[in-house]
Design a protein around this motif. Structure first.
Motif, PDB file in Angstrom:
ATOM      1  N   ASN A 215       0.809  -1.344   0.023  1.00  0.00           N
ATOM      2  CA  ASN A 215       0.012  -0.052  -0.031  1.00  0.00           C
ATOM      3  C   ASN A 215       0.785   1.239  -0.044  1.00  0.00           C
ATOM      4  O   ASN A 215       0.250   2.270   0.092  1.00  0.00           O
ATOM      5  CB  ASN A 215      -0.954   0.062   1.174  1.00  0.00           C
ATOM      6  CG  ASN A 215      -0.432   0.319   2.549  1.00  0.00           C
ATOM      7  OD1 ASN A 215       1.089   0.255   2.790  1.00  0.00           O
ATOM      8  ND2 ASN A 215      -0.961  -0.143   3.645  1.00  0.00           N
ATOM      9  N   ARG A 239     -10.330   8.207   9.073  1.00  0.00           N
ATOM     10  CA  ARG A 239     -11.394   7.430   8.192  1.00  0.00           C
ATOM     11  C   ARG A 239     -10.995   6.285   7.944  1.00  0.00           C
ATOM     12  O   ARG A 239     -11.582   5.018   7.563  1.00  0.00           O
ATOM     13  CB  ARG A 239     -11.493   8.143   6.802  1.00  0.00           C
ATOM     14  CG  ARG A 239     -12.164   9.439   6.924  1.00  0.00           C
ATOM     15  CD  ARG A 239     -13.563   9.265   7.448  1.00  0.00           C
ATOM     16  NE  ARG A 239     -14.316  10.537   7.483  1.00  0.00           N
ATOM     17  CZ  ARG A 239     -15.804  10.470   8.165  1.00  0.00           C
ATOM     18  NH1 ARG A 239     -16.333   9.339   8.565  1.00  0.00           N
ATOM     19  NH2 ARG A 239     -16.246  11.597   8.206  1.00  0.00           N
ATOM     20  N   LEU A 243     -12.574   2.632   6.232  1.00  0.00           N
ATOM     21  CA  LEU A 243     -12.320   2.393   5.161  1.00  0.00           C
ATOM     22  C   LEU A 243     -10.623   2.044   4.722  1.00  0.00           C
ATOM     23  O   LEU A 243      -9.950   2.015   5.651  1.00  0.00           O
ATOM     24  CB  LEU A 243     -12.194   3.783   4.210  1.00  0.00           C
ATOM     25  CG  LEU A 243     -13.620   4.881   4.133  1.00  0.00           C
ATOM     26  CD1 LEU A 243     -13.416   6.248   3.587  1.00  0.00           C
ATOM     27  CD2 LEU A 243     -14.608   4.094   3.549  1.00  0.00           C
ATOM     28  N   SER A 244     -10.580   1.338   3.769  1.00  0.00           N
ATOM     29  CA  SER A 244      -9.154   0.971   3.497  1.00  0.00           C
ATOM     30  C   SER A 244      -8.564   2.297   2.784  1.00  0.00           C
ATOM     31  O   SER A 244      -9.046   3.233   2.567  1.00  0.00           O
ATOM     32  CB  SER A 244      -9.165   0.035   2.448  1.00  0.00           C
ATOM     33  OG  SER A 244      -9.840   0.283   0.996  1.00  0.00           O
ATOM     34  N   ARG A 246      -6.881   2.562  -0.086  1.00  0.00           N
ATOM     35  CA  ARG A 246      -7.439   2.774  -1.436  1.00  0.00           C
ATOM     36  C   ARG A 246      -8.749   3.469  -1.457  1.00  0.00           C
ATOM     37  O   ARG A 246      -9.147   4.480  -2.384  1.00  0.00           O
ATOM     38  CB  ARG A 246      -7.437   1.333  -2.124  1.00  0.00           C
ATOM     39  CG  ARG A 246      -8.181   1.301  -3.263  1.00  0.00           C
ATOM     40  CD  ARG A 246      -7.408   2.285  -4.347  1.00  0.00           C
ATOM     41  NE  ARG A 246      -6.130   1.866  -4.895  1.00  0.00           N
ATOM     42  CZ  ARG A 246      -5.282   2.327  -5.733  1.00  0.00           C
ATOM     43  NH1 ARG A 246      -5.695   3.573  -6.216  1.00  0.00           N
ATOM     44  NH2 ARG A 246      -3.960   2.027  -6.090  1.00  0.00           N
ATOM     45  N   GLN A 247      -9.550   3.055  -0.612  1.00  0.00           N
ATOM     46  CA  GLN A 247     -11.076   3.737  -0.621  1.00  0.00           C
ATOM     47  C   GLN A 247     -10.816   5.000  -0.143  1.00  0.00           C
ATOM     48  O   GLN A 247     -11.659   6.021  -0.849  1.00  0.00           O
ATOM     49  CB  GLN A 247     -12.134   3.176   0.459  1.00  0.00           C
ATOM     50  CG  GLN A 247     -12.256   1.638  -0.351  1.00  0.00           C
ATOM     51  CD  GLN A 247     -13.161   0.899   0.838  1.00  0.00           C
ATOM     52  OE1 GLN A 247     -12.807   0.728   2.025  1.00  0.00           O
ATOM     53  NE2 GLN A 247     -14.112   0.068   0.535  1.00  0.00           N
ATOM     54  N   LEU A 248     -10.004   5.357   0.647  1.00  0.00           N
ATOM     55  CA  LEU A 248      -9.687   6.778   1.182  1.00  0.00           C
ATOM     56  C   LEU A 248      -9.025   7.649   0.011  1.00  0.00           C
ATOM     57  O   LEU A 248      -9.616   8.779  -0.183  1.00  0.00           O
ATOM     58  CB  LEU A 248      -8.969   6.871   2.422  1.00  0.00           C
ATOM     59  CG  LEU A 248      -8.413   8.025   2.788  1.00  0.00           C
ATOM     60  CD1 LEU A 248      -9.583   8.886   3.239  1.00  0.00           C
ATOM     61  CD2 LEU A 248      -7.083   8.074   4.055  1.00  0.00           C
ATOM     62  N   ASP A 250      -9.562   7.066  -3.061  1.00  0.00           N
ATOM     63  CA  ASP A 250     -10.520   7.172  -4.305  1.00  0.00           C
ATOM     64  C   ASP A 250     -11.604   8.327  -3.820  1.00  0.00           C
ATOM     65  O   ASP A 250     -12.291   8.934  -4.842  1.00  0.00           O
ATOM     66  CB  ASP A 250     -11.363   5.841  -4.316  1.00  0.00           C
ATOM     67  CG  ASP A 250     -10.263   4.932  -5.203  1.00  0.00           C
ATOM     68  OD1 ASP A 250     -10.821   3.609  -4.930  1.00  0.00           O
ATOM     69  OD2 ASP A 250      -9.348   5.226  -5.817  1.00  0.00           O
ATOM     70  N   ARG A 251     -11.690   8.579  -2.498  1.00  0.00           N
ATOM     71  CA  ARG A 251     -12.662   9.648  -1.983  1.00  0.00           C
ATOM     72  C   ARG A 251     -12.209  11.008  -1.779  1.00  0.00           C
ATOM     73  O   ARG A 251     -12.858  11.810  -1.331  1.00  0.00           O
ATOM     74  CB  ARG A 251     -13.571   8.888  -0.790  1.00  0.00           C
ATOM     75  CG  ARG A 251     -14.472   7.870  -1.222  1.00  0.00           C
ATOM     76  CD  ARG A 251     -14.866   6.864  -0.126  1.00  0.00           C
ATOM     77  NE  ARG A 251     -15.814   5.908  -0.622  1.00  0.00           N
ATOM     78  CZ  ARG A 251     -15.299   4.735  -1.101  1.00  0.00           C
ATOM     79  NH1 ARG A 251     -14.230   4.769  -1.712  1.00  0.00           N
ATOM     80  NH2 ARG A 251     -16.553   3.879  -1.855  1.00  0.00           N
ATOM     81  N   LEU A 258     -15.369  14.624   3.362  1.00  0.00           N
ATOM     82  CA  LEU A 258     -15.043  13.136   4.159  1.00  0.00           C
ATOM     83  C   LEU A 258     -14.309  13.695   5.328  1.00  0.00           C
ATOM     84  O   LEU A 258     -14.476  12.884   6.175  1.00  0.00           O
ATOM     85  CB  LEU A 258     -14.005  12.623   2.927  1.00  0.00           C
ATOM     86  CG  LEU A 258     -13.304  11.355   3.522  1.00  0.00           C
ATOM     87  CD1 LEU A 258     -14.338  10.337   3.622  1.00  0.00           C
ATOM     88  CD2 LEU A 258     -12.320  11.017   2.557  1.00  0.00           C
TER      89      LEU A 258
END
Length: 787
Positions: A215, A239, A243-244, A246-248, A250-251, A258
């Motif tokens: 990561n 967060r 969230l992972s 990667r999800q963080l 992406d957002r 957020l």
């Protein structure tokens, strides 16, 4: 930053809150605060909201508190209302008095009570968050310092207090990793300030979180997207509970929604990123707010001229832009960067996104994007028109500085149906920017994107075709170049446009040379030369003479090669031009080398390389280093020749083609390599090439110019151990053994402060940020010594 709890105010060292989360990084900044407090009685830490001014001030206060007999005291001013009239001195004085436990029973003015209390005391007062009470804080600080000679003040503010004797220290974001650089070890990566903060706060939010090889790229992009801003990183790390990584990532485009989970124990304005920036925005005047919104249209950074042109009008007079910029710099919305010949202004991406959102809400976004597009399109055209002359270097440096804005203008132009032809023309005008920078592939991409949407066989398409063909030749894509030149010739002949045909002829000559059709290539080049002489285009004339000289040299016509070279140098000197002159000196160096005039050839190549280095021209540097390798082999300096081949090989790998644009000279490279390999032996040759390839760009160019022997080029991979004094090496070894500063001091019978100072110097000299890095360095040094 994270919440803190107060200790008893009755103790002299109890005026500071205890840290409940780890303090990450800032070693150099803490040392600088200590230094400034030693020479000045008032120091102000400046920077945007969330950059960590408060935590830095508190940590610095903790480290110097032994120097203040009557304590170090934190005064939190953020909860006070905004002072709009400069009349809040009593309010600030009461806040300070309350923080210092000064009884408020006197009828005297609060500032008088406070100064009477501090007179004769030796204390450090930290005034935190002064920006919304700037004038009252300035009055209070000035009054206290005059009345109490042993008191010092450390302030945090988004702009300086502006009082006599004030020293300011801008607090930068945390250091960021380079996501594009070759991977360092995971241990080194996680020692970076922004990454370390994200990792530690991430573990606090989700104990199973860790930065891993899997990561690390995602984490790198997260902290860079958040500008290394500590508050944003902390809010993002929270967060990870849900969230992972990667999800963080992406957002993060929704960052203002957020990142809204700050601690409820801190002030409301620190609970969300939006609230924090709202606070900064509210402190600006209406005109400053307007400029903030408009400046958000820029990508990267900007200069004064661009701001005046794009952002003035409709509420901002052009003459007022400079003062408003200064106001935004003072409030830490913009950061001033000094470039070689100008000042530029930069905005953190988080602040830019906030401004862009407000700009869209006001309905001005399309208008400002149009102004931005038109300005940079005009800038590109002016740069092309003035390129061949004394302003050349300045223009190329300016275009490099404006790259992000040029890219944004191209994107906007090629997206809007009514501006696509202008966008293709702009990409063509930027030819020499693409050639002389690290963006050659990107330049070809913009040209091909424009050619895909501008199909009309007019002058714009014709000019773009030969421009893209040149870039394709440099990249070794001869087939594509030939196809574009055929279409370009067809357009030029249909229009009867010599300005297209002469360049098509020139690059047809280049294609023929690269395809081992040298005689045919020379004929194309000589026809191009005739056309350029007729049209009076000095840029094309110089460009063609360089190729004619190389072709004659390659075909064994030294007199003609030199004659073309001298003519080209005369044209360049008459116009005060440098870029083509540098390439011409490279070409003349090739011919001098072929004639055995090695000393003269070496002089030519060094002059050429020095110019290319000043410009950052990778292609020019690559071909010149190649020729220097050939010269070194002819002088039987085989170790040097091999290392130079390694350096050149790295350049060609970066550009994606061997001998980019000069492929017909590859036989000289092969002969040099064969001779050098035979002289050194296979193993020694490969080792020398690898040493050259490992050098970074600055080290490589310094080596090629024989300015210095790079540390990594002195026979091993480790840096020179003598960088540390004997005492510093002794202390570094104790650090590697895990000893604390106190234990080191006891071991060496020195003061703990002396030990701390030595460790600080070691970190600074080695460019490290942690004791763990010192330990690794000591281990590596020991291994190198045993080897």
């Amino acid at each position: 930053m994270a919440a803190m709890t107060k200790t008893s105010r009755g103790r002299h060292d109890g005026g500071l809150p205890a840290e409940v989360t780890s303090f990450v990084g800032r070693r150099h900044e803490v040392a600088e605060v200590r230094r400034l407090l030693a020479v000045s009685r008032v120091v102000t830490l400046t920077g945007p909201g969330g950059v960590g001014k408060t935590r830095l001030a508190i940590r610095a206060g903790q480290e110097v508190r032994r120097a203040f007999r009557d304590g170090v005291w934190l005064v939190e001013l953020a909860a006070l209302p905004v002072d709009t009239r400069g009349a809040g001195t009593d309010l600030v004085a009461r806040a300070v008095a309350g923080a210092l436990d000064v009884p408020d029973r006197s009828a005297a003015p609060p500032l008088t009570v406070l100064t009477n209390h501090l007179r004769g005391r030796q204390a450090l007062v930290i005034l935190d968050n002064c920006e919304h009470q700037l004038a009252p804080c300035a009055v209070l600080a000035d009054t206290v310092l005059r009345a109490a000679p042993e008191v010092r003040i450390l302030a945090t503010s988004r702009q300086p207090l502006g009082i006599t004797g004030e020293q300011t220290l801008p607090v930068p974001p945390l250091s960021l990793p380079d996501c594009e650089a070759p991977h360092s070890s995971l241990e080194a990566f996680t020692q970076g300030e922004a990454v370390r903060l994200f990792a530690e706060r991430g573990r606090a939010a989700h104990p199973g979180f860790a930065v891993t090889e899997d990561n690390r790229d995602v984490v790198c992009r997260i902290v860079r997207r958040l500008d290394g801003l500590p508050l944003a990183i902390e809010l993002a790390a929270v967060r990870l509970r849900a969230l992972s990584a990667r999800q963080l990532l992406d957002r993060l485009d929704e960052r203002f929604r957020l990142l809204s989970a700050g601690s409820r124990a801190v002030l409301p304005r620190h609970q969300t990123l939006r609230a924090l920036i709202d606070w900064s925005y509210a402190l600006c005047s209406q005109e400053e707010q307007l400029l903030w919104r408009r400046v958000s249209v820029f990508a990267g950074d900007l200069d004064l001229e661009a701001a005046e042109t794009i952002c003035s009008g409709d509420g901002i007079a052009r003459r007022d832009v400079v003062d408003l910029l200064i106001g935004l710099v003072d409030k830490c919305v913009l950061t001033r960067d000094d470039h070689q010949e100008s000042v530029r202004y930069r905005m953190l991406e988080t602040l830019r996104a906030y401004g862009a959102e407000r700009l869209a809400r006001c309905g001005e976004a399309d208008t400002l994007r149009g102004r931005h597009r038109d300005y940079y399109r005009g800038l590109a055209g002016l740069a092309r028109a003035e390129f061949f002359g004394p302003m050349q270097l300045r223009w190329l440096r300016r275009l490099q500085a404006e790259h992000a804005n040029l890219r944004a203008a191209l994107e906007s132009s090629l997206t809007e149906p009514g501006t696509r032809e202008d966008g293709l023309s702009m990409a063509t005008d930027l030819l020499y920017h693409w050639l002389s920078s690290d963006h050659l592939g990107e330049g070809r991409g913009w040209l091909e994107r424009g050619l895909a949407v501008v199909r009309s066989p007019g002058p714009t398409r014709g000019r773009a075709l030969w421009t893209a063909a040149w870039l394709a030749v440099i990249q070794g894509d001869i087939t594509s170049a030939a196809a574009m030149l055929r279409e370009g010739r067809s357009i030029g002949e249909r229009l009867g446009d010599d300005s297209i045909l002469m360049y098509v002829e020139l690059f047809d000559g280049q294609v023929a040379m690269c395809e081992d059709r040298a005689e045919e290539g020379l004929r194309h080049l000589e026809r191009a030369l005739e056309r350029h002489c007729c049209t009076g285009d000095p840029t094309g004339l110089a460009l063609t003479l360089i190729r004619v000289s190389l072709a004659h040299s390659f075909l064994g016509h030294p007199e003609r090669a030199v004659a073309a070279g001298r003519e080209c140098l005369a044209v360049c000197e008459a116009h005060g031009e440098g870029w083509h002159r540098a390439y011409m000196m490279m070409a003349l160096g090739v011919d001098l080398w072929r004639q055995g005039e090695l000393k003269q050839a070496l002089g030519m190549e060094r002059k050429s390389l020095a110019f290319n280095r000043s410009l950052g021209d990778l292609l020019g540097a690559g071909i010149t280093v190649e020729v220097l390798a050939w010269i070194a082999a002819s002088r039987e300096e085989f170790q040097r020749a091999a290392r130079l081949l390694g350096i050149a090989g790295t350049v060609w790998a970066t550009l994606g083609a061997r001998m980019s644009g000069f492929g017909y000279l590859a036989g000289y490279h092969d002969a040099c390599e064969d001779r050098t390999r035979a002289a050194l032996g296979e193993r020694a040759f490969e080792a020398a090439v690898e040493r050259g390839a490992r050098l970074d760009r600055e080290e490589a160019l310094a080596y090629a110019l024989q300015e210095e022997q790079p540390a990594r080029d002195q026979g091993g991979g480790a840096e020179e151990p003598a960088r540390l004094t004997r005492r510093e090496r002794q202390i570094a070894e104790l650090v590697a053994q895990g000893l604390t500063n106190k234990e080191i001091a006891a071991s060496l019978v020195i003061a703990q402060r002396t030990a701390e100072g030595h460790v600080e110097h070691i970190l600074t000299k080695l460019g490290f940020t942690s004791r763990a890095q010192i330990a690794v360095w000591v281990r590596d040094e020991g291994s190198a010594g045993q080897g």
